[in-house]
Design a protein around this motif. Structure first.
Motif, PDB file in Angstrom:
ATOM      1  N   SER A  43      -0.812  25.101   1.797  1.00  0.00           N
ATOM      2  CA  SER A  43      -0.638  25.468   3.169  1.00  0.00           C
ATOM      3  C   SER A  43      -2.150  26.553   3.549  1.00  0.00           C
ATOM      4  O   SER A  43      -2.737  26.468   4.297  1.00  0.00           O
ATOM      5  CB  SER A  43       0.719  26.451   3.531  1.00  0.00           C
ATOM      6  OG  SER A  43       0.410  27.221   5.027  1.00  0.00           O
ATOM      7  N   TYR A  44      -2.362  27.556   2.425  1.00  0.00           N
ATOM      8  CA  TYR A  44      -3.552  28.283   2.193  1.00  0.00           C
ATOM      9  C   TYR A  44      -4.434  27.018   2.855  1.00  0.00           C
ATOM     10  O   TYR A  44      -5.852  27.920   3.676  1.00  0.00           O
ATOM     11  CB  TYR A  44      -3.734  29.014   1.533  1.00  0.00           C
ATOM     12  CG  TYR A  44      -4.799  30.251   1.769  1.00  0.00           C
ATOM     13  CD1 TYR A  44      -4.601  31.371   2.583  1.00  0.00           C
ATOM     14  CD2 TYR A  44      -6.120  30.369   0.781  1.00  0.00           C
ATOM     15  CE1 TYR A  44      -5.659  32.192   3.142  1.00  0.00           C
ATOM     16  CE2 TYR A  44      -7.390  31.064   1.373  1.00  0.00           C
ATOM     17  CZ  TYR A  44      -6.663  32.552   1.956  1.00  0.00           C
ATOM     18  OH  TYR A  44      -7.939  33.120   2.392  1.00  0.00           O
ATOM     19  N   GLU A  47      -5.556  25.645   5.666  1.00  0.00           N
ATOM     20  CA  GLU A  47      -6.087  26.457   7.084  1.00  0.00           C
ATOM     21  C   GLU A  47      -7.615  26.372   6.629  1.00  0.00           C
ATOM     22  O   GLU A  47      -7.953  26.339   7.387  1.00  0.00           O
ATOM     23  CB  GLU A  47      -4.979  27.602   7.013  1.00  0.00           C
ATOM     24  CG  GLU A  47      -5.067  28.758   8.214  1.00  0.00           C
ATOM     25  CD  GLU A  47      -4.282  29.860   7.936  1.00  0.00           C
ATOM     26  OE1 GLU A  47      -3.938  30.739   8.615  1.00  0.00           O
ATOM     27  OE2 GLU A  47      -3.371  30.016   6.855  1.00  0.00           O
ATOM     28  N   GLY A  50      -8.739  23.820   8.804  1.00  0.00           N
ATOM     29  CA  GLY A  50      -9.047  22.953   9.315  1.00  0.00           C
ATOM     30  C   GLY A  50      -8.155  22.130   9.645  1.00  0.00           C
ATOM     31  O   GLY A  50      -7.853  21.185  10.568  1.00  0.00           O
ATOM     32  N   LYS A  51      -7.175  21.522   8.695  1.00  0.00           N
ATOM     33  CA  LYS A  51      -6.458  19.908   8.339  1.00  0.00           C
ATOM     34  C   LYS A  51      -5.303  20.787   8.315  1.00  0.00           C
ATOM     35  O   LYS A  51      -4.629  21.519   8.110  1.00  0.00           O
ATOM     36  CB  LYS A  51      -6.976  19.449   6.812  1.00  0.00           C
ATOM     37  CG  LYS A  51      -8.746  19.385   6.783  1.00  0.00           C
ATOM     38  CD  LYS A  51      -8.409  18.429   7.788  1.00  0.00           C
ATOM     39  CE  LYS A  51     -10.061  17.415   7.545  1.00  0.00           C
ATOM     40  NZ  LYS A  51     -10.013  16.227   8.704  1.00  0.00           N
ATOM     41  N   GLU A  52      -4.434  19.733   8.455  1.00  0.00           N
ATOM     42  CA  GLU A  52      -3.144  19.229   8.784  1.00  0.00           C
ATOM     43  C   GLU A  52      -2.310  20.119   6.957  1.00  0.00           C
ATOM     44  O   GLU A  52      -0.856  20.306   7.376  1.00  0.00           O
ATOM     45  CB  GLU A  52      -2.736  18.549   9.245  1.00  0.00           C
ATOM     46  CG  GLU A  52      -2.972  17.553  11.005  1.00  0.00           C
ATOM     47  CD  GLU A  52      -2.892  16.886  11.230  1.00  0.00           C
ATOM     48  OE1 GLU A  52      -2.433  16.855  12.436  1.00  0.00           O
ATOM     49  OE2 GLU A  52      -2.269  15.821  11.097  1.00  0.00           O
ATOM     50  N   LYS A 186     -14.625  25.605   8.075  1.00  0.00           N
ATOM     51  CA  LYS A 186     -13.936  24.545   8.862  1.00  0.00           C
ATOM     52  C   LYS A 186     -14.687  23.784   9.616  1.00  0.00           C
ATOM     53  O   LYS A 186     -14.442  22.618   9.964  1.00  0.00           O
ATOM     54  CB  LYS A 186     -13.058  25.675  10.425  1.00  0.00           C
ATOM     55  CG  LYS A 186     -11.997  26.274  10.046  1.00  0.00           C
ATOM     56  CD  LYS A 186     -11.215  26.638  10.757  1.00  0.00           C
ATOM     57  CE  LYS A 186     -10.151  27.201  11.463  1.00  0.00           C
ATOM     58  NZ  LYS A 186      -9.616  28.372   9.810  1.00  0.00           N
TER      59      LYS A 186
END
Length: 341
Positions: A43-44, A47, A50-52, A186
Motif C-alpha cells: 500500500s505504501y 502510494e 501514485g499507482k493503484e 510520483k
C-alpha cells in the motif's frame, strides 16, 4: 582481515533499527493475502508512486520478468538498451518466461533517447515481431549509475503512446535517481505503466523488490508471481525491513553519492587509471591502464589491502558505495589506491 566491501550495494546488512522493525512485524499468510506487513508495504509503495497497487517479490529480476510477461505476448518484441539488466543479467528470462524477442539499442551510458526508440519500433508487417514494450533502466548499472533527465522520459512516453507501446521502468536504484535529480517517485509513476524497485540495494533491506502498476496489472502480476514460485507465506518480516527502508533510508542515499564523488575525484587523479565513468550516483567505474594492471590483478592487489571491488567488464573495475561504507572507509580505500601506483 576485515574488508571494505564495495562490490555492490547489495551487500548491506540491516541496521539495528531495521532489525527491531523486522522482529516486531505482524505476520500472516501472504498467499492468502493475510500478511499485514506485506499489505502495508504494498500500500505504501503504490502510494509513493501514485499507482493503484503494488506487489512484493523476492527479487528485482522477478519483478522485471513479471512486468515483461504481463505487457507482452509471444512473438512480440521488447525494446531496451544493449546493456540493460533485463537483457544481460536475468538469465535469458525474456525469452524463457515471455517468449518474446529483444531489440537492442546503444544508448548513452545506458540511457535511450526518444528518437532511438521511435526508430526502433517495427512497422505493422508480418515479417517483424510486434514492438509492444519499452524498458528503461534508471539508474543504469552498466551506465555507471547514470540517470535519465525527466524530459527525455516524457518524450519516450509520448512515442510509446503514439505507437501503442507500454513503458516499464527497471528502477532497481530509482531512489538514487530521485535523490540525484530531485525527482519524486510520483513523477516516475505518471510516466510508466509499471515500475520495479529494489529494497535490497541502497535502501539496505536484506531481501525483496516491489512492482507497482494499475489494479489490472498487479492482479495479473499476482498470477504470474504464483507461477514463478514467488509466494512467500509469512514474509512480513522481510516486508517490514523494506517498509522501514522506504521510510528512513531514502534521504541518506545522498551520503552514498557524496562518498562516491569523493572516490571519483581521487581515482581520476591516479596515474595508473586510464578512464573513469562520469559520476552521478553511488557507482564508480574506472579502467586501469592495461599495460600496468589487468582488472583481475588490480582486484587482487586491492583485496590484499582489504578492499573488495568487482569486475565491471570491458576492462573496468566497479565500486558501489552504500550504508555500510563510511567516510573512514573511503579514506582507507583512497590510501590503498594510491599504494598501487
Amino acid at each position: 582481515m576485515k574488508y571494505i566491501d564495495i562490490r555492490s550495494d547489495t551487500v548491506t546488512r540491516p541496521t539495528k533499527e531495521m532489525m527491531a522493525a523486522m522482529m516486531a512485524a505482524p505476520i500472516g499468510d501472504d498467499v492468502y493475502g493475510e500478511d499485514p506487513s506485506i499489505n502495508a508495504l504494498e500500500s505504501y509503495s503504490a502510494e509513493l508512486f501514485g499507482k493503484e497497487a503494488a506487489l512484493f517479490c523476492p527479487s528485482g529480476t522477478m519483478c522485471n520478468q513479471i512486468a515483461i510477461r504481463i505487457s507482452t505476448q509471444p512473438q512480440d518484441q521488447v525494446i531496451c538498451d544493449h546493456k540493460a539488466h533485463v537483457y544481460l543479467y536475468e538469465g535469458g528470462g525474456i525469452a524463457s518466461n515471455s517468449m518474446v524477442s529483444v531489440r537492442l539499442l546503444e544508448g548513452e551510458f545506458g540511457r535511450l533517447s526518444a528518437k532511438q526508440v521511435e526508430e526502433a519500433i517495427n512497422p505493422d508487417n508480418i515479417h517483424f515481431p510486434v514492438s509492444s514494450l519499452v524498458t528503461l533502466e534508471n539508474t543504469s548499472n552498466k551506465g555507471g549509475g547514470s540517470c535519465y533527465e525527466l524530459a527525455e522520459i516524457q518524450a519516450i512516453r509520448k512515442v510509446c503512446d503514439a505507437h501503442g507501446l507500454r513503458l516499464h521502468l527497471d528502477g532497481a536504484r530509482v531512489f538514487n535517481a530521485c535523490v540525484a535529480k530531485t525527482h519524486t517517485p510520483k513523477q516516475f509513476g505518471e510516466l510508466f505503466d509499471t515500475i520495479s524497485f529494489c529494497l535490497s540495494k541502497g535502501l539496505g533491506a536484506p531481501v525483496g523488490s516491489v512492482l507497482v502498476g494499475s489494479n489490472k496489472d498487479i492482479k495479473q502480476a499476482l498470477r504470474v508471481r504464483k507461477v514463478m514460485g514467488g509466494g512467500m507465506r509469512q514474509a512480513g518480516i522481510l516486508a517490514a525491513a523494506g517498509l522501514y527502508a522506504l521510510r528512513h533510508h531514502v534521504d541518506r542515499l545522498e551520503e552514498d553519492h557524496q562518498r562516491a564523488r569523493t572516490l571519483f575525484s581521487a581515482i581520476r587523479q591516479l596515474s595508473w587509471v586510464e578512464d573513469v565513468f562520469p559520476i552521478e550516483t553511488n557507482i564508480v567505474a574506472f579502467k586501469p591502464d592495461p599495460q600496468l594492471f589487468s582488472v583481475e590483478s588490480c582486484l587482487q592487489r586491492l583485496k590484499s589491502e582489504g578492499v573488495l571491488g568487482t569486475n565491471f567488464g570491458g576492462g573496468y573495475v566497479r565500486f558501489v558505495t552504500h550504508l555500510d561504507v563510511g567516510d573512514g572507509d573511503i579514506e582507507q580505500l583512497t590510501t590503498c589506491l594510491k599504494k598501487l601506483a
